[in-house]
Design a protein around this motif. Structure first.
Motif, short mmCIF file in Angstrom:
data_model
loop_
_atom_site.label_atom_id
_atom_site.label_comp_id
_atom_site.label_asym_id
_atom_site.label_seq_id
_atom_site.Cartn_x
_atom_site.Cartn_y
_atom_site.Cartn_z
N UNK C 42 42.79 38.83 16.51
CA UNK C 42 42.51 40.12 15.85
C UNK C 42 41.76 41.04 16.79
N UNK C 45 44.15 42.45 19.13
CA UNK C 45 44.99 43.42 18.45
C UNK C 45 44.29 44.78 18.38
N UNK C 46 43.04 44.73 17.97
CA UNK C 46 42.28 45.97 17.88
C UNK C 46 42.16 46.61 19.27
N UNK C 48 44.08 46.23 22.01
CA UNK C 48 45.32 46.75 22.60
C UNK C 48 45.81 48.01 21.89
N UNK C 49 45.79 47.96 20.56
CA UNK C 49 46.26 49.14 19.83
C UNK C 49 45.34 50.32 20.12
N UNK C 233 50.14 51.05 4.36
CA UNK C 233 50.68 50.34 5.53
C UNK C 233 52.14 49.97 5.40
N UNK C 260 53.77 55.43 9.06
CA UNK C 260 54.57 54.24 9.35
C UNK C 260 56.03 54.59 9.61
N UNK C 281 51.47 55.38 19.37
CA UNK C 281 50.37 54.40 19.32
C UNK C 281 49.12 55.04 18.72
N UNK C 284 49.53 54.69 15.20
CA UNK C 284 49.20 53.31 14.82
C UNK C 284 47.69 53.12 14.78
N UNK C 287 46.42 54.42 11.63
CA UNK C 287 46.76 53.45 10.59
C UNK C 287 45.75 52.31 10.58
N UNK C 288 45.41 51.84 11.78
CA UNK C 288 44.48 50.72 11.90
C UNK C 288 43.09 51.13 11.42
N UNK C 291 42.88 51.08 7.84
CA UNK C 291 42.73 49.71 7.32
C UNK C 291 41.26 49.33 7.27
N UNK C 292 40.53 49.65 8.37
CA UNK C 292 39.09 49.35 8.39
C UNK C 292 38.39 50.07 7.25
N UNK C 295 39.09 48.27 4.03
CA UNK C 295 38.33 47.02 3.92
C UNK C 295 36.87 47.33 3.62
#
Lengths: 295, 252, 307
Positions: C42, C45-46, C48-49, C233, C260, C281, C284, C287-288, C291-292, C295
């Motif tokens: 994870x 992922x964070x 690289x994106x 998402x 998306x 990107x 993206x 988008x990420x 998500x944070x 959450x």
């Protein structure tokens, strides 16, 4: 309006909503099956798709979906169960543990497309796995790990603590206790959870567009050497799955019978998902009965 | 004088801030039954669970002091608790057989500790079930689930399970509190037989049970040992007022 | 007898290496590697994106503020314009609208399951709703495209595609999430609370409306936010019915795009490393980050749970 009238109206509305939801599902399933089942034939399930002419099948896609599912489960299950065991049995209550919990929660709410993009960047390009079943399986693993961890934790938490005490009191090591006492009791929960996850893997497309790829090479179903390029078993070949195929023909299908193919393929997908769901349910019930009958 | 199977020196147990067991020093004689009695919450079960280090499982729990077994202090960090528990068996308040067959319930421990041959295991299973006086009831269904047994049978199975490891000491934590009177008396008979081979420490809230089966009795009150003596002496002629109050039923 | 002599001091660790000690380490190390894999994944992922998404601003010099607020998306002209507001708008409008449709339905379904007909509800309605959760998103997209879009085309002006179609498809997709959490919340309600209300002569609906709903509000909100997060998402189902025109629509039935759908459509058609690709990107990354945010909101709501 009296309180009683309002109560009656509210009850009526709620009943209607419940009926409506059931109707939506039945309509949805009915629509797909009625439109699609007519198109399903042995030939449709086994032959290769056609790009421009009518009469194409979904054989390679169906095979890819199943093979990818197997590959994904082989990677996901041991990793997910291991991580779940760590969270439930080894992690001590601490800041670090609650941080890991947060991380797992974040990963579980990541959109699948983000997981797919990460796969494209790291698995496909950086690690050089290319558009391949292997990249796809890893992406799906990442996508499903949080679910697997949660299922395992749930299963282990359902084990009565007396079982653990009994085993420790016999001088059995913790790891042996986990493997031989706790996991067997947690198995029904873990197994039915895994089957549900399998249904999810089977239907997933967004994470696969840029990892397993949107095309499938001509496969030679007589060549079962996993190292050959045209062998269906080669995990390093691109593989368009059924779900991806449905998406692709809907957005850029050129064949004249594209809507029928989409309907047929959707029906196959739905039937598989239904099988997974009902299977998980039946298995869960069977296992519970077996355990409670023994008591 | 008889040898001691186990003795504690100034044992203290803390649950977080709570001082549950305070400066307890007791000697447990070999091949005798020692009963620990006292009102609920007096620390007797907590004390018992320290003897085979089961309290290690509770993160907030801290145990200080010495527990001597032969010439080893087993309360040290260098003790291998997994190996230790093989020598000190434990039977719990509620019967807790494994979700396995009757045979597997008994064979699980010994197999893990190195008895591999099928014939040896078969013998051991039979011997242990006989010792726990449950062989006749189970010999025809050894491979059926242990959960098909009644509560009293399950508890004797759990005793057989500890016996199968040939421990030196068996700790029992109110082993009959979840059983009916008939099962209770069978388990009590069993305990009296087992003391020929094993040293037994039993926690009980039932004074009559303590009087019936034990050789020595320790009376616990709010974390302290008030009195520790021969069972007959303690019940007939207690030296402390608190003890006589308790056994005559004035509190607890 | 011989065995017991061998065992004399076997509980003293310092003696010889014990197989079970090695075994304990196997367990510890194995499970630790599994969880470490998850955590490392994870984080990478964070990383690289984020690094890809930020390179649009750092390497290509696109202004981040312009990206978020710009309404013109013309990546292929001589002086490309990267205004992503239409996508952001599309994502928010479809997912919030979907929640507005699904939340009352989900709450009613939960009341039905817990209060009205527990037997029928648990046996039929709950499995039905769980099945809805299992249906793949491409199938939802396909049904949306072949049923909802033509229907909307006939009923309303326009092509049928757009925010309304997207939101409707999404609302069915997120209904299970909202219903499950609402059901859990209602069934965890202590019986005494409801009985107290009935004892005062309140009707069932008054009890639900005045006692059950306010008490479980944080959980109901959690369900709704989770639903919105999922809708936000979701890629393919929306992409299939939304039309994919990169501008802010004037009606609910006009072609538009979401974050998306823009990523899905263009990622394969742009060269890695080009500004046209990098800006995807960045989408993206948005988008990420969302998500944070989701959450975080859910954590906050869970902390306010009243039970």
């Amino acid at each position: 309006m009296s309180a009683k009238t309002v109560d009656k109206i509210a009850t009526g509305v709620i009943m209607c909503v419940a009926g409506f939801i059931i109707a939506v599902l039945l309509g949805l399933l009915g629509y797909i099956l009625i439109r699609g089942v007519g198109h399903i034939s042995w030939d449709f399930l086994t032959s290769a798709p056609e790009s421009i002419r009518a009469g194409g099948g979904i054989g390679p896609q169906l095979f890819n979906s199943l093979f990818l599912l197997v590959l994904t489960l082989i990677i996901t299950v041991p990793l997910g169960i291991g991580a779940g065991i760590y969270m439930s049995e080894y992690a001590k209550p601490s800041k670090l543990t609650s941080f890991i919990r947060l991380v797992v929660e974040v990963l579980s709410s990541f959109p699948s497309i983000i997981v797919g993009l990460f796969g494209l960047l790291v698995l496909v390009n950086k690690f050089g796995f290319g558009f391949s079943l292997f990249s796809g399986a890893l992406a799906l693993t990442i996508f499903n790990l949080p679910l697997m961890v949660r299922i395992t934790e749930q299963g282990l938490r359902g084990v009565p603590p007396q079982q653990k005490e009994a085993s420790f009191a016999l001088g059995i090591s913790k790891w042996k206790t986990i493997r031989s006492v706790l996991l067997p009791i947690a198995t029904p929960v873990i197994l039915s959870g895994t089957i549900l996850a399998a249904g999810r893997i089977f239907g997933e497309a967004a994470a696969l567009l840029f990892t397993a790829g949107m095309s499938s090479p001509r496969l030679d179903f007589t060549d079962w050497n996993p190292l050959d390029d045209r062998s269906p078993l080669n995990p390093f070949r691109p593989a368009e799955t059924l779900a991806v195929h449905i998406w692709k023909i809907n957005s850029e299908g050129l064949a004249p019978d594209a809507p029928q193919i989409a309907a047929g393929a959707s029906a196959v997908l739905i039937i598989m998902v239904l099988v997974f769901n009902l299977g998980a349910r039946a298995l869960g019930r069977y296992m519970t009965n077996k355990f409670t009958a023994a008591k | 004088m008889q040898a001691n199977a186990l003795s504690t020196k100034k044992l203290n147990v803390y649950y977080g801030e709570k001082h549950a067991v305070q400066d307890v020093s007791l000697d447990f004689a070999e091949k005798q039954v020692t009963a620990l009695i006292g009102p609920s919450g007096c620390g007797k079960s907590t004390f018992l669970r320290s003897l085979n280090r089961m309290n290690d499982l509770i993160p907030s729990c801290r145990v200080t002091g010495d527990i001597w077994m032969k010439e080893h202090n087993i309360n040290g960090s260098e003790t291998d608790v997994v190996a230790l528990r093989k020598h000190i068996g434990m039977v719990f308040q509620r019967p807790n057989p494994f979700h396995k067959s009757i045979y597997e319930n008994i064979a699980f421990g010994p197999r893990y500790h190195g008895v591999k041959k099928k014939a040896d295991l078969d013998n051991l299973v039979e011997e242990s079930l006989r010792k726990a006086a449950i062989w006749d009831e189970t010999k025809d269904r050894l491979h059926k689930s242990a959960f098909a047994l009644s509560g009293g049978q399950q508890q004797r199975l759990c005793i057989a399970r500890s016996v199968a490891l040939k421990p030196d000491i068996i700790l029992m934590d109110e082993p009959t509190s979840a059983l009916d009177p008939i099962s209770t008396s069978r388990v009590e008979d069993l305990i009296s037989e087992l003391k020929q081979d094993y040293s037994i420490v039993i926690v009980t809230h039932n004074m009559h049970q303590a009087a019936r089966i034990s050789d020595k009795t320790a009376f616990f009150l709010s974390g302290h040992v008030v009195e520790y003596d021969e069972t007959d002496k303690l019940f007939m002629d207690p030296s402390q007022k608190q003890t006589s109050d308790y056994i005559s039923g004035r509190f607890g | 007898m011989e065995r017991s002599v061998n065992m004399e001091r076997s509980y003293n660790k310092r003696q010889e290496a014990k197989p079970h000690i090695a075994e304990e380490w196997v367990g510890k190390i194995y499970t630790f590697i599994c969880i470490a894999f998850l955590v490392i994944t994870i984080f990478s992922m964070v990383y690289f994106v984020a690094s890809k998404g930020l390179s649009t601003f750092i390497v290509n010099g696109v202004n981040a503020f312009d990206l978020i607020t710009g309404v013109k998306w013309n990546p292929d002209i001589d002086i490309p314009q990267f205004g992503a507001l239409p996508f952001i708008f599309g994502s928010f409008s479809t997912s919030i609208l979907a929640a507005i449709i699904a939340a009352p339905l989900g709450f009613c379904a939960a009341v039905f399951i817990v209060e009205l007909a527990p037997k029928f509800g648990r046996r039929f309605l709950q499995p039905v709703i769980e099945l809805l959760a299992g249906i793949p998103s491409v199938v939802y997209g396909f049904v949306g495209l072949s049923v909802i879009v033509p229907l909307f085309r006939d009923l309303f002006p326009g092509q049928g595609i757009g925010i309304a179609a997207g939101a409707l498809v999404l609302s069915v997709m997120i209904l299970p999430t909202i219903t499950t959490i609402a059901t859990d919340a209602l069934s965890e309600l202590p019986a005494g609370l409801k009985e107290g209300s009935y004892a005062l002569g309140a009707t069932r609906w008054q009890t639900i409306y005045r006692v059950a709903l306010p008490t479980t509000m944080p959980q109901q909100m959690t369900g709704i936010v989770l639903g919105i997060a999922r809708a936000f998402g979701e890629a393919l189902a929306v992409q299939m019915v939304i039309g994919n025109a990169p501008h802010i629509p004037h009606s609910l039935f006009e072609s538009t795009s979401t974050l998306t759908s823009a990523i899905t459509l263009s990622m394969g058609n742009t060269a890695m490393g080009s500004v046209q690709n990098n800006v995807l990107w960045s989408l993206a990354l948005i988008l990420m980050l969302m998500t944070f945010v989701f959450v975080f909101i859910i954590r906050f709501l869970e902390g306010r749970k009243k039970l």
